[in-house]
Structure formats: structure tokens, C-alpha cells
Design a protein around this motif. Structure first.
Motif, PDB file in Angstrom:
ATOM      1  N   ALA A 107       0.862  -1.493  -0.299  1.00 32.44           N
ATOM      2  CA  ALA A 107       0.451   0.297   0.560  1.00 32.44           C
ATOM      3  C   ALA A 107       0.691   1.144  -0.147  1.00 32.44           C
ATOM      4  O   ALA A 107       0.363   2.091  -0.914  1.00 32.44           O
ATOM      5  CB  ALA A 107      -0.869  -0.406   1.258  1.00 32.44           C
ATOM      6  N   LEU A 108       1.951   1.265   0.584  1.00 32.30           N
ATOM      7  CA  LEU A 108       2.691   2.243   0.858  1.00 32.30           C
ATOM      8  C   LEU A 108       3.545   3.054  -0.236  1.00 32.30           C
ATOM      9  O   LEU A 108       3.868   4.349  -0.490  1.00 32.30           O
ATOM     10  CB  LEU A 108       3.792   2.257   2.438  1.00 32.30           C
ATOM     11  CG  LEU A 108       4.222   3.647   2.821  1.00 32.30           C
ATOM     12  CD1 LEU A 108       3.298   5.114   2.538  1.00 32.30           C
ATOM     13  CD2 LEU A 108       5.329   3.227   3.967  1.00 32.30           C
ATOM     14  N   LEU A 123       8.465  12.883   5.760  1.00 35.07           N
ATOM     15  CA  LEU A 123       8.796  12.488   7.364  1.00 35.07           C
ATOM     16  C   LEU A 123       7.722  11.244   8.059  1.00 35.07           C
ATOM     17  O   LEU A 123       6.540  11.338   8.122  1.00 35.07           O
ATOM     18  CB  LEU A 123       8.523  13.831   7.655  1.00 35.07           C
ATOM     19  CG  LEU A 123       8.848  13.550   9.559  1.00 35.07           C
ATOM     20  CD1 LEU A 123       9.977  13.175  10.175  1.00 35.07           C
ATOM     21  CD2 LEU A 123       8.298  14.895  10.222  1.00 35.07           C
ATOM     22  N   ASP A 124       8.437  10.073   7.780  1.00 34.22           N
ATOM     23  CA  ASP A 124       7.443   8.929   8.993  1.00 34.22           C
ATOM     24  C   ASP A 124       7.853   9.720  10.490  1.00 34.22           C
ATOM     25  O   ASP A 124       8.470   9.899  11.344  1.00 34.22           O
ATOM     26  CB  ASP A 124       8.978   7.800   9.628  1.00 34.22           C
ATOM     27  CG  ASP A 124       8.024   6.837   9.231  1.00 34.22           C
ATOM     28  OD1 ASP A 124       7.007   6.853   9.919  1.00 34.22           O
ATOM     29  OD2 ASP A 124       8.296   5.307   9.340  1.00 34.22           O
ATOM     30  N   SER A 125       6.564  10.020  10.565  1.00 32.40           N
ATOM     31  CA  SER A 125       5.935  10.113  12.211  1.00 32.40           C
ATOM     32  C   SER A 125       5.909   8.938  13.340  1.00 32.40           C
ATOM     33  O   SER A 125       5.934   8.989  14.508  1.00 32.40           O
ATOM     34  CB  SER A 125       4.602  10.439  12.264  1.00 32.40           C
ATOM     35  OG  SER A 125       4.383  11.603  11.311  1.00 32.40           O
ATOM     36  N   ARG A 126       6.330   7.692  12.616  1.00 28.06           N
ATOM     37  CA  ARG A 126       6.646   6.506  13.639  1.00 28.06           C
ATOM     38  C   ARG A 126       5.791   5.956  14.292  1.00 28.06           C
ATOM     39  O   ARG A 126       6.331   5.832  15.470  1.00 28.06           O
ATOM     40  CB  ARG A 126       8.302   6.691  13.921  1.00 28.06           C
ATOM     41  CG  ARG A 126       8.926   6.344  13.105  1.00 28.06           C
ATOM     42  CD  ARG A 126      10.724   6.444  13.633  1.00 28.06           C
ATOM     43  NE  ARG A 126      11.570   6.673  12.580  1.00 28.06           N
ATOM     44  CZ  ARG A 126      13.010   6.135  12.638  1.00 28.06           C
ATOM     45  NH1 ARG A 126      13.368   7.209  13.676  1.00 28.06           N
ATOM     46  NH2 ARG A 126      13.751   6.182  11.618  1.00 28.06           N
ATOM     47  N   THR A 127       3.761   6.315  13.586  1.00 28.48           N
ATOM     48  CA  THR A 127       3.217   5.763  14.635  1.00 28.48           C
ATOM     49  C   THR A 127       3.306   4.068  15.017  1.00 28.48           C
ATOM     50  O   THR A 127       2.804   3.688  16.303  1.00 28.48           O
ATOM     51  CB  THR A 127       1.921   6.413  14.427  1.00 28.48           C
ATOM     52  OG1 THR A 127       2.299   6.018  12.923  1.00 28.48           O
ATOM     53  CG2 THR A 127       1.588   7.711  13.884  1.00 28.48           C
ATOM     54  N   THR A 128       4.243   3.490  14.296  1.00 30.85           N
ATOM     55  CA  THR A 128       4.239   1.649  14.905  1.00 30.85           C
ATOM     56  C   THR A 128       5.698   2.018  15.108  1.00 30.85           C
ATOM     57  O   THR A 128       6.500   1.817  13.698  1.00 30.85           O
ATOM     58  CB  THR A 128       3.697   1.456  13.489  1.00 30.85           C
ATOM     59  OG1 THR A 128       3.603  -0.255  13.936  1.00 30.85           O
ATOM     60  CG2 THR A 128       3.867   1.264  12.500  1.00 30.85           C
ATOM     61  N   VAL A 132       7.524   0.455   7.298  1.00 31.26           N
ATOM     62  CA  VAL A 132       8.384   0.305   6.793  1.00 31.26           C
ATOM     63  C   VAL A 132       8.639   1.848   5.905  1.00 31.26           C
ATOM     64  O   VAL A 132       8.994   1.039   4.664  1.00 31.26           O
ATOM     65  CB  VAL A 132       8.076  -1.439   5.286  1.00 31.26           C
ATOM     66  CG1 VAL A 132       7.773  -2.228   5.943  1.00 31.26           C
ATOM     67  CG2 VAL A 132       6.476  -0.615   4.937  1.00 31.26           C
ATOM     68  N   ALA A 133       8.198   2.215   6.146  1.00 32.71           N
ATOM     69  CA  ALA A 133       8.623   3.532   5.556  1.00 32.71           C
ATOM     70  C   ALA A 133      10.190   4.349   5.335  1.00 32.71           C
ATOM     71  O   ALA A 133      10.138   4.536   3.578  1.00 32.71           O
ATOM     72  CB  ALA A 133       7.873   5.194   5.917  1.00 32.71           C
ATOM     73  N   ILE A 134      10.117   3.869   6.036  1.00 31.01           N
ATOM     74  CA  ILE A 134      12.215   4.618   5.824  1.00 31.01           C
ATOM     75  C   ILE A 134      13.064   3.287   5.051  1.00 31.01           C
ATOM     76  O   ILE A 134      13.825   4.014   4.043  1.00 31.01           O
ATOM     77  CB  ILE A 134      13.122   4.366   7.661  1.00 31.01           C
ATOM     78  CG1 ILE A 134      11.792   5.339   8.297  1.00 31.01           C
ATOM     79  CG2 ILE A 134      14.143   4.499   7.277  1.00 31.01           C
ATOM     80  CD1 ILE A 134      12.333   7.173   8.042  1.00 31.01           C
ATOM     81  N   ALA A 137      11.435   4.500   1.058  1.00 28.37           N
ATOM     82  CA  ALA A 137      12.058   5.220   1.123  1.00 28.37           C
ATOM     83  C   ALA A 137      13.449   5.210   0.582  1.00 28.37           C
ATOM     84  O   ALA A 137      14.082   5.663  -0.454  1.00 28.37           O
ATOM     85  CB  ALA A 137      11.909   6.551   1.934  1.00 28.37           C
ATOM     86  N   ARG A 138      14.384   4.724   1.611  1.00 29.98           N
ATOM     87  CA  ARG A 138      15.925   4.941   1.259  1.00 29.98           C
ATOM     88  C   ARG A 138      15.898   3.478  -0.497  1.00 29.98           C
ATOM     89  O   ARG A 138      16.687   4.173  -1.637  1.00 29.98           O
ATOM     90  CB  ARG A 138      16.423   4.594   2.214  1.00 29.98           C
ATOM     91  CG  ARG A 138      17.811   3.709   2.379  1.00 29.98           C
ATOM     92  CD  ARG A 138      19.011   3.528   3.367  1.00 29.98           C
ATOM     93  NE  ARG A 138      18.501   3.783   4.201  1.00 29.98           N
ATOM     94  CZ  ARG A 138      18.057   3.176   5.355  1.00 29.98           C
ATOM     95  NH1 ARG A 138      17.855   2.016   5.474  1.00 29.98           N
ATOM     96  NH2 ARG A 138      17.302   4.125   6.571  1.00 29.98           N
ATOM     97  N   GLY A 139      14.445   2.668  -0.189  1.00 30.57           N
ATOM     98  CA  GLY A 139      14.563   1.970  -2.184  1.00 30.57           C
ATOM     99  C   GLY A 139      14.881   3.142  -2.825  1.00 30.57           C
ATOM    100  O   GLY A 139      15.468   2.787  -4.159  1.00 30.57           O
ATOM    101  N   LEU A 140      13.939   3.614  -2.741  1.00 31.51           N
ATOM    102  CA  LEU A 140      12.622   4.190  -3.854  1.00 31.51           C
ATOM    103  C   LEU A 140      14.094   6.004  -4.296  1.00 31.51           C
ATOM    104  O   LEU A 140      13.478   6.783  -4.785  1.00 31.51           O
ATOM    105  CB  LEU A 140      11.948   5.140  -3.788  1.00 31.51           C
ATOM    106  CG  LEU A 140      10.536   3.962  -3.600  1.00 31.51           C
ATOM    107  CD1 LEU A 140       9.840   4.287  -2.817  1.00 31.51           C
ATOM    108  CD2 LEU A 140      10.748   3.649  -5.278  1.00 31.51           C
ATOM    109  N   GLY A 141      14.971   6.034  -3.511  1.00 30.41           N
ATOM    110  CA  GLY A 141      15.752   7.732  -3.895  1.00 30.41           C
ATOM    111  C   GLY A 141      14.949   9.414  -3.018  1.00 30.41           C
ATOM    112  O   GLY A 141      15.455   9.523  -3.690  1.00 30.41           O
ATOM    113  N   LEU A 142      14.162   8.431  -2.005  1.00 30.06           N
ATOM    114  CA  LEU A 142      13.439   9.772  -1.491  1.00 30.06           C
ATOM    115  C   LEU A 142      14.048  10.020  -0.505  1.00 30.06           C
ATOM    116  O   LEU A 142      13.899   9.355   0.600  1.00 30.06           O
ATOM    117  CB  LEU A 142      11.225   9.389  -1.237  1.00 30.06           C
ATOM    118  CG  LEU A 142      10.419  10.034  -0.195  1.00 30.06           C
ATOM    119  CD1 LEU A 142      10.338  11.130  -1.122  1.00 30.06           C
ATOM    120  CD2 LEU A 142       9.562   8.736   0.261  1.00 30.06           C
TER     121      LEU A 142
END
Length: 221
Positions: A107-108, A123-128, A132-134, A137-142
Motif C-alpha cells: 500500500a505504501l 517524514l515518517d511519524s513512526r506511529t508504529t 516500513v517507510a524508511i 524511501a531509501r530504496g526509492l531514493g526518496l
């Protein structure tokens, strides 16, 4: 990063009146966003969109047009597009709630890919802890960063002051720290007292984008 829901215009205005630069995040479904966000930007603050995402828990409501794991990628991208059109001058996105959504790679990923395509940051608010956001994002170069401290999970003034102390300790250790708070009376009061003093203790306030650039350099992009 200071999260301004902007549904409470009085407290949002107080947040925008705090010592700059802060990074203020605005819920896309709030009213009068162009005027509110423009005033904050004119005061020297950086802007994010606070994007509602699906949390765990049936009783937790992220608000209208939230991104969900049950929606198709096209549906979620339409809601992202809507949010991106609500005001301008922002540098990126962070998640409002989203404990379920940010833990779901399928989904993300399309959302982060679109954010990257548009030249924004996340910015990942890290609510959990399962987010897997970080790594995505790193893999996408975001361009990306993750929250270090929640200032006001406990809204007691002494608890918020302790969290600001924790933020300082992390910054001393790591070279920077990202704290997230809400436009609550106790948080606004604590920040109002802390912001004029923190630079005298050897810290520099910077917008989130400066930390994201530093992270990118440190991690090779």
C-alpha cells in the motif's frame, strides 16, 4: 517538526507565532488552508502536509480521505492528489496516524513513489515500530527522515519539558533530532519557553529539510 492540525485556528495561529524556523504540518481537510499556511510560511516556518493514513484499531478515525490498505493504489493516489492540491508552498508529507498503512509495503510503496516523483520529502511519524517507510524511501531514493521524539503523548507540562530534554540529548548524541508535537496549550507553552533558550545552550533550530539533506549525505543519498 510541529504538527498543526489547523482544525483549531486559534492554536494553529499560536503555533505559527512561535520562534522560527519550525516545520508545521497541516491536515489537508482543514478549512482556510491557503491563508493559514501562507501566514506560517511568511513567519519563516517550513510546511508539510499531514496526510491521514489508516491506523490499527477500529475506534481510531484518521479523518476524511485517509489512505487505507483496502483501497486500490489508484484510489489512494487520488486522495494524495487531492491533499496535494489543498495549498502550496510545502516541502513534503508526513503521516497522520497510519500505524496500519505504514506497515504495509504494497500500500505504501506507490504513495512514496509518487511523493518522490514530485520532488517532495517524506517524514515518517513512526506511529508504529513496524513501519516500513524508511527502508522503502531509501530504496526509492526518496528524501526522508524519521521522528525521534513525541513531545506530548503525555500532555502534562513536566512530561513535555522532559521530552524536550530528551530531544536535546539525542541531538547531542546524533548531531540532530526530530521531535513531533501537537498544537495543545501545554505544548505551545512549553515550546514558547524552550525555543528562546535552546540556542543559548549550543543548539541551532533548522527546518526539517536541512536534516533530510544531512541524512542523505550521511547515507550516500
Amino acid at each position: 517538526r510541529f504538527g498543526s492540525g489547523s482544525l483549531d485556528r486559534t492554536r494553529s495561529a499560536r503555533a505559527a507565532g512561535l520562534r522560527a524556523p519550525l516545520t508545521l504540518s497541516w491536515l489537508a481537510y482543514a478549512p482556510d488552508l491557503p491563508a493559514q499556511s501562507a501566514r506560517a510560511r511568511a513567519a519563516g516556518h517550513e510546511l508539510l502536509i499531514h496526510l491521514p493514513m489508516e491506523p490499527f484499531g477500529a475506534d481510531a478515525n484518521p479523518g476524511p480521505r485517509a489512505l487505507t490498505t483496502e483501497a486500490t493504489p489508484a484510489e489512494n493516489l487520488r486522495n494524495l492528489e487531492w491533499a496535494l492540491g489543498r495549498f502550496d508552498g510545502y516541502v513534503g508529507i508526513n503521516n497522520h496516524m497510519g500505524s496500519r498503512f505504514t506497515a504495509n509495503s504494497a500500500a505504501l510503496r506507490p504513495i512514496l513513489a509518487e511523493i518522490n516523483r514530485r520532488g517532495l520529502l517524506f517524514l515518517d511519524s513512526r506511529t508504529t515500530a513496524e513501519s516500513v517507510a524508511i527502508p522503502l524511501a531509501r530504496g526509492l531514493g526518496l528524501p526522508h527522515a524519521g521522528r525521534d521524539v513525541f513531545l506530548d503523548d503525555d500532555a502534562a507540562p513536566e512530561a513535555i519539558r522532559a521530552k524536550l530534554g530528551e530531544t536535546e540529548a539525542i541531538a547531542r548524541r546524533n548531531g540532530h533530532a526530530i521531535a513531533i508535537g501537537h498544537p495543545r496549550d501545554a505544548t505551545l507553552a512549553a515550546l514558547g519557553a524552550w525555543l528562546p533558550e535552546v540556542e543559548r545552550r549550543g543548539f541551532v533550530l533548522v527546518p526539517l529539510s536541512a536534516v533530510v539533506r544531512r541524512n542523505g549525505e550521511a547515507r550516500g543519498g
